[in-house]
Design an enzyme around this catalytic site. Sequence first.
Site, PDB file in Angstrom:
ATOM      1  N   GLU A 143       0.869  -1.190   0.000  1.00 38.53           N
ATOM      2  CA  GLU A 143       0.000   0.000   0.000  1.00 38.53           C
ATOM      3  C   GLU A 143       0.904   1.238   0.000  1.00 38.53           C
ATOM      4  O   GLU A 143       0.932   2.010   0.953  1.00 38.53           O
ATOM      5  CB  GLU A 143      -0.972  -0.002   1.178  1.00 38.53           C
ATOM      6  CG  GLU A 143      -0.363  -0.186   2.557  1.00 38.53           C
ATOM      7  CD  GLU A 143      -1.391   0.034   3.660  1.00 38.53           C
ATOM      8  OE1 GLU A 143      -2.370   0.768   3.441  1.00 38.53           O
ATOM      9  OE2 GLU A 143      -1.192  -0.518   4.751  1.00 38.53           O
TER      10      GLU A 143
ATOM     11  N   GLU B  33       4.526   8.652  -3.816  1.00 39.49           N
ATOM     12  CA  GLU B  33       5.232   8.138  -2.642  1.00 39.49           C
ATOM     13  C   GLU B  33       6.232   7.058  -3.045  1.00 39.49           C
ATOM     14  O   GLU B  33       6.663   6.249  -2.235  1.00 39.49           O
ATOM     15  CB  GLU B  33       4.231   7.637  -1.600  1.00 39.49           C
ATOM     16  CG  GLU B  33       3.405   8.781  -0.990  1.00 39.49           C
ATOM     17  CD  GLU B  33       2.477   8.336   0.129  1.00 39.49           C
ATOM     18  OE1 GLU B  33       2.584   7.173   0.566  1.00 39.49           O
ATOM     19  OE2 GLU B  33       1.649   9.155   0.562  1.00 39.49           O
TER      20      GLU B  33
END
Length: 620
Positions: A418, A427
Amino acid sequence: MRASCGLEPAHVHELRDALQETSQNGYDFTSIPLVHPRLVREHVSGAAAARPGPFTRSDMLLSTSDWSNLVVVALNASACQGCDSGNRNVVANSEASLQQELLLASHLSVPVVMARITSQYCINLARILHNKVVAGCSYLVWVRVPLVSPADEAAYFRSDIKAPNNTDTWTWWNRFHSIANTEKKIGLCLEIGADLPDEEVLERWLGEPVRCAVLPTSIWLTNKKGFPVLSSRHQLFVKKLHKLHSQFLITGHLRHPHLKFYQQYLDHIVQSEQQNEDAMSQYVRGYEDYLQCPLQPLMDNLESQTYEVFEKDPIKYQEYERAIYDALVDLVPEENKDERTVVVMVVGAGRGPLVRRALTAASQADRKIKLYAVEKNPNAVLTLHAWQEMEWGDKVSVVSCDMRDWQAPEEADILVSELLGSFGDNELSPECLDGAQKFLKSDGISIPSSYTSYIAPLQSPKLYNEVRSCREKDKHFLHHYETPYVVYLHNKREIAPSQELFTFNHPNRSAHIDNRRHKALQFRVTEDSAMHAIAGYFEATLYKEVKISIRPETHSPGMFSWFPILFPIKEPINVHAGEIIEIHFWRCVTSKNVWYEWCVTDPVSSAIHNPNGRAYTIGL
């Protein structure tokens, strides 16, 4: 939150009585003129220039507290119009009258002054009010603009009247606000008529800083019991305005049994809307248009409270569990379920929510798994060990290591992560998973299997001002315009639907992996608008048909783990219907950092934002 509502009496004979009536009927403030509308004031020449005596009431009629909390000052409409009349004497006299009222408003410490514009000719008025704001006046400025111009309303009822081309009242407001440098202290007071325009036009207004909405008594209907009500379209628009924290102003002669009924009805419809709020609406309350720096979990260790917030998402982990379940069922046929053990690796395990979901999925699928939980944050690893000791036992092997550096004892059948950010890849999920896929079997499954970023041109003076106020003394003077922000977009309007930007697939079996990207997208403008920023979203495919999305068109209902990302632009760009907005975007990669660069090339060209990552980079 109740509806904040004010009253504009048709006549104000006694100021104290007007305020008392307002208060007794449940209203929060009163809109009054400081000077009688029919009082002739001649400052340049004429008989009235030598008139003795005061030009208006004494400030002693009300206490300072009442002036500063209960009164909105309506500036003289003739003086506002006269500032742009073209006649030198009229302009001079109007400016003097306006300055006289603005000085008195400062003296009285009123919270708001309200100016009315009735055409596109408002340049000098904008200059005067902007100068007051720049000089540091204590009050806010509301610019009162009709939702639909009187010419358009006349044309609606009479087919023989042809409306002139300058009747788009949004362009009046946009011109005023642009000349006033999109000042935060200058807001919109929107006067709503009986006939509402198309939804697209209403949505454009909802992208503006609507501080107040005027609801004349003439637009209210009467129900069977004799009470005032609004049409269903008006109700819906009022609810949307209330979500923008707009106040309301009732004007006109009383047409129903009592004044308080208007306020009570508004309170009723906004309260009923709040009672029906979903979990997402409750979660985002207070975060509307609040700028946050994007997380960098690869470079920084997340705090416990951050993990806790994400773990409350009711949708994300449910979809992950469904994806893992489907993958297990596909990998191991029913007849082989007792013979084969599937190796599942959760990389970037955090405090273990995906580990728990993987165990649940395996139990529901009735498949045997061997589970590894890999996490680089030593503080989160403590939590993983605690779960292992209390609940998981030998079902899970906890690994404290960066997934890119880990030497796995065996290859994985399923790699679960995730690592997605608000823009999908921001990210550094591509870099992390490219590094981790070395221990994934050649026919192994990555969850997620792909994700795509999307962008859209955005209209939002509110967000533009929020970005503009972020300037830091020790940073580059353009730093705040070249930094992406995570923000729950609220007081905004997408000028055109979002379009696909960058896509990443996993596992990536390319001989030469290159995560640099560049793409140019074109957006067609359907309504005159002002572009203030670029909104960013993502869609992700977890496994086959299991998807999650924060893109407005396909948003996963109830999912709140991610807010959109905002890419500012240095200067607002006015665009017209039929024009094309062209946006260029780059994803730049070095051995140490990843960053984005962006610019607009049509209808005007902007400079490249964030060149060489001078304002913002994501650390590898």
